[in-house]
Scaffold this active site. Structure first.
Site: not given
Ligand code: CIR
Length: 253
Positions: A18, A60, A65-66, A85, A131, A161, A248
């Site tokens: 993404l 992704d 981290e997410d 995700r 999100r 985020h 991340c």
């Molecule tokens: C996303 O859109 O989920 C990934 N392409 C990027 C996630 C970045 N994560 C973050 O800022 N903690």
């Protein structure tokens, strides 16, 4: 202080992740070089780094981290807000169970990406973003309370985020973007405000006295340096193309 980090290498599917950035497709070879430098920096900060193999099913998944919040007292597996995700948490739970005996989780209809969680001591600011929703935040706050910690929510608007736009460097120092600069929650911090031009540098990472910053943002880097932190600059161009920042790319605990 942190002693461990978990990271995951980007795979061939990385370019299918993404993104809202209009910066072109990432170069995987270069991304792997940048990822190796990131890994080396974590080790230089004294962390024991667990490197997970690429997972082509989840483009992704390098943005580990997410998927979890890891505190000294508990581990919480999130429920990522992007449908593509959600499945990332299965393998993350396996690895986290090697470090934590009890693992809590955010459940539907709660949604939470841990990129929306800014930890300041025992308190956790939770961004309500595209999100992460109120139900996810409420579930997290209940879990935190069980373990003697607290949480509160912050509405965010344009950034992906919460931590896209703010980083805590300990000692009351916050690096913050213009969207978040005037949030009342941040009134009592000493703030380094990043300009629009350097907005990407608002996502930096404190690790055991060091601060990792993205390369190419001299004003922010200098201000952090002037506060006395040893700074490690890292090239992040290929991750920036996929909306990812420095924080991340790792779970630190
Ligand atoms: C996303 O859109 O989920 C990934 N392409 C990027 C996630 C970045 N994560 C973050 O800022 N903690």
């Amino acid at each position: 202080m942190f002693s461990n980090a978990i990271i995951r290498k980007p795979g061939k599917s990385f370019e299918n992740g993404l993104t809202s950035a209009d910066l072109g497709a990432p170069d995987l070879e270069l991304a792997l070089v940048q990822h190796q430098s990131y890994q080396n920096a974590l080790a230089d900060c004294g962390l024991d780094v667990t490197v997970l193999p690429k997972d082509e099913d989840f483009p992704d998944s390098t943005f580990v981290e997410d998927t979890a919040l890891l505190t000294p007292d508990c581990a919480v597996i999130t429920n990522p807000g992007a449908p593509s995700r959600k499945g990332e948490i299965v393998k993350i739970r396996e690895i986290i169970s090697e470090f934590y005996s009890e693992i809590m989780e955010i459940k539907d209809p709660g949604r939470l990406d841990a990129g929306d969680i800014l930890t300041v001591g025992n308190h956790h600011y939770i961004g309500l973003s595209k999100r992460s929703n109120r139900e996810g935040a409420d579930q997290l706050i209940r879990i935190l309370n069980q373990f003697g910690m607290t949480g509160s929510v912050i509405e965010i608007d344009k950034i992906l985020h919460l931590k896209t736009g703010v980083s805590y460097l300990q000692n009351n120092n916050l690096v913050v973007c213009s969207e978040l600069e005037h949030k009342s929650e941040f009134n009592n911090f000493h703030k380094i405000v990043v300009s629009e031009k350097e907005a990407y540098a608002a996502n930096c990472v404190w690790i055991n006295e060091y601060v990792l910053v993205p390369a190419g943002y001299p004003t922010t880097t200098q201000k952090i340096s002037e506060l006395g932190y040893p700074v490690i600059e890292l090239e992040m161009s290929e991750f920036q193309k996929m909306d990812g920042g420095l924080s991340c790319l790792s779970l630190r605990f």
